[in-house]
Write an enzyme that holds these catalytic residues in place. Structure first.
Site, PDB file in Angstrom:
ATOM      1  N   SER A 180       2.176 -16.010  -4.637  1.00 49.53           N
ATOM      2  CA  SER A 180       1.341 -14.814  -4.594  1.00 49.53           C
ATOM      3  C   SER A 180       2.085 -13.531  -4.929  1.00 49.53           C
ATOM      4  CB  SER A 180       0.677 -14.693  -3.228  1.00 49.53           C
ATOM      5  OG  SER A 180       1.629 -14.741  -2.192  1.00 49.53           O
ATOM      6  N   HIS A 208      -4.323 -18.411  -5.848  1.00 44.05           N
ATOM      7  CA  HIS A 208      -4.263 -17.543  -7.038  1.00 44.05           C
ATOM      8  C   HIS A 208      -4.437 -18.307  -8.344  1.00 44.05           C
ATOM      9  CE1 HIS A 208      -2.944 -14.043  -4.691  1.00 44.05           C
ATOM     10  NE2 HIS A 208      -2.321 -14.954  -3.957  1.00 44.05           N
ATOM     11  N   LYS A 240     -10.531 -14.208  -4.066  1.00 41.58           N
ATOM     12  CA  LYS A 240      -9.702 -13.722  -5.174  1.00 41.58           C
ATOM     13  C   LYS A 240     -10.495 -13.869  -6.472  1.00 41.58           C
ATOM     14  CE  LYS A 240      -5.794 -13.949  -2.254  1.00 41.58           C
ATOM     15  NZ  LYS A 240      -4.951 -14.822  -1.450  1.00 41.58           N
TER      16      LYS A 240
HETATM   17  C1  LIG Z   1      -4.571 -14.659  -0.098  1.00 41.91           C
HETATM   18  C2  LIG Z   1      -3.949 -15.959   0.247  1.00 41.91           C
HETATM   19  C3  LIG Z   1      -4.386 -16.691   1.350  1.00 41.91           C
HETATM   20  C4  LIG Z   1      -5.363 -16.108   2.331  1.00 41.91           C
HETATM   21  O1  LIG Z   1      -6.665 -16.210   1.882  1.00 41.91           O
HETATM   22  P1  LIG Z   1      -7.770 -15.284   2.559  1.00 41.91           P
HETATM   23  O2  LIG Z   1      -9.051 -15.918   2.170  1.00 41.91           O
HETATM   24  O3  LIG Z   1      -7.566 -13.927   1.998  1.00 41.91           O
HETATM   25  O4  LIG Z   1      -7.524 -15.332   4.036  1.00 41.91           O
HETATM   26  C5  LIG Z   1      -3.858 -17.937   1.551  1.00 41.91           C
HETATM   27  N1  LIG Z   1      -2.916 -18.444   0.733  1.00 41.91           N
HETATM   28  C6  LIG Z   1      -2.445 -17.756  -0.313  1.00 41.91           C
HETATM   29  C7  LIG Z   1      -1.400 -18.367  -1.183  1.00 41.91           C
HETATM   30  C8  LIG Z   1      -2.939 -16.488  -0.572  1.00 41.91           C
HETATM   31  O5  LIG Z   1      -2.447 -15.789  -1.586  1.00 41.91           O
END
Ligand SMILES: *Cc1c(COP(=O)(O)O)cnc(C)c1O
Length: 386
Positions: A180, A208, A240
């Site tokens: 990330s 992502h 995302k």
């Molecule tokens: C953003 C993210 C999460 C968390 O997801 P949310 O739905 O925002 O709680 C989990 N794992 C990774 C790798 C992330 O980048």
């Protein structure tokens, strides 16, 4: 109490690690309204530009008309609505797996999955740069917890080899799909081979990658043509590239039933508002059908990287929409982000503990709705801030 807390806060300020929030007064798009000013948005995870899409918003409204604003209960009581069920079936089909299970967020999915799968007598091995939710899930599970060096298959193999001699019952290897804060990819095929050799289970959190990678947006697993045998536990998030909210796990019937029975963050929480599931179904359709969004991203990534390299910026080894610029110093990153903002550009200023100490960076993210001119203007602004 406050005096004790103030001391810690003051220390954080002195270290240039203090976090401040900005308040947005527009929908999420390639421009954001902040304090009455329009800024070019280069920091959201809305990679496909769907968070502000009219069709998805319309589906959301229709969902509210049908279901109201909330689910009213957890999935195991009376919160599991038809809209959730339909979305789960669509996500199973999308990932080519027998079943998928919705969670309220990616953080909760990761906590729930790891804790349902391993416990005291087991071993969890995680990439050093895994997302905080994976690390926290591993620590909470009370399994033996180890981190291997970032994307280092030899280190992982050595750690699993050592564990083979011990008495761990289950071994779970956990990795981000796309990292990330770095934007690079997990070596999923090699990890799967190593897990196979050491009789361990592989979990990939492709928060992502989903929507962005793969011919139909199926993420790292589709891109690498990996089977469910190779990656039995697949996590995706919906906040995302999908532009809505929530998360899912896709896998076998036995995996999903295990999560329904033992996943505490699944069981003991209110189900997502069903209208969010209706919106996400609309989003999934766009993710799959609008290939131009992924093509556009590929173009913008190449354009950004080549222009940034021409002005001598130090890029990281990323071919994804996450394009960090490593600066190192925490104050340096804050100053750079502030002067970019004065020039009309909003970028992420990422400092420890989100990244390792000494590796503060600007986290620039690209979105399918950015124009080429916007990307060029960002690079010009970065040049002026050097
Ligand atoms: C953003 C993210 C999460 C968390 O997801 P949310 O739905 O925002 O709680 C989990 N794992 C990774 C790798 C992330 O980048």
């Amino acid at each position: 109490m406050d005096r004790v807390l103030e001391a810690d806060l003051q220390q954080r300020r002195q270290q240039s690690l203090y976090r401040d929030r900005i308040t947005i007064s527009s929908s999420c798009g390639e421009q954001l309204q902040v304090d009455g000013k329009q800024l070019h948005n280069f920091c959201s995870n809305d990679y496909l530009g769907l968070a502000g899409h009219g069709d998805i918003a319309a589906a959301f409204k229709k969902g509210v008309d049908t279901y109201g604003s909330g689910s009213g209960a957890s999935h195991l009581i009376s919160g599991h609505c038809e809209a959730h069920h339909v979305l789960e079936e669509q996500l199973a089909e999308f990932t080519g797996r027998p079943r998928a299970l919705l969670f309220s967020s990616g953080y909760m999915a990761n906590m729930g999955v790891i804790n349902a799968l391993v416990g005291r007598t087991d071993l969890v091995l995680q990439d050093y740069l895994n997302h905080a939710s994976l690390l926290d899930g591993g620590l909470l599970s009370r399994a033996k917890f180890q981190r291997y060096n970032h994307v280092d298959c030899d280190d992982l193999a050595a750690k699993l080899h050592a564990a083979d001699k011990g008495k761990s019952r289950r071994k779970l290897v956990v990795t981000d799909g796309v990292f990330s804060m770095d934007g690079d990819l997990a070596p999923a095929r090699q990890l799967a081979d190593i897990c196979h050799q050491h009789n361990s289970w592989l979990m990939v959190d492709d928060a992502h990658g989903f929507g962005v990678l793969g011919a139909t947006g199926g993420g790292l697993i589709e891109d690498g043509n990996l089977s469910m045998d190779q990656v039995p536990i697949l996590v995706g998030t919906l906040g995302k590239a999908f532009g809505t909210y929530g998360a899912f796990v896709a896998g076998s019937d036995a995996l999903i039933e295990t999560l329904i029975q033992f996943g505490r963050s699944y069981i003991y929480t209110t189900a997502l508002p069903p209208a969010v599931a209706v919106a996400t179904s609309a989003s999934l359709q766009l993710v799959r059908s609008e290939q131009w969004r992924r093509d556009k991203l590929v173009q913008l990534i190449a354009r950004f990287r080549s222009a940034a390299q021409q002005i001598g910026l130090k890029l990281m080894d990323s071919q994804t929409p996450i394009q960090p610029i490593l600066l190192g110093g925490d104050q340096q990153v804050m100053d750079s982000a502030a002067s970019l903002r004065e020039r009309g550009f909003l970028v992420g200023a990422i400092r420890p503990p989100t990244v390792p100490i000494g590796q503060a960076r600007l986290r620039i993210t690209l979105c399918a709705n950015h124009s080429e001119q916007q990307v060029d203007a960002l690079v010009d602004a970065l040049d002026q801030c050097q």
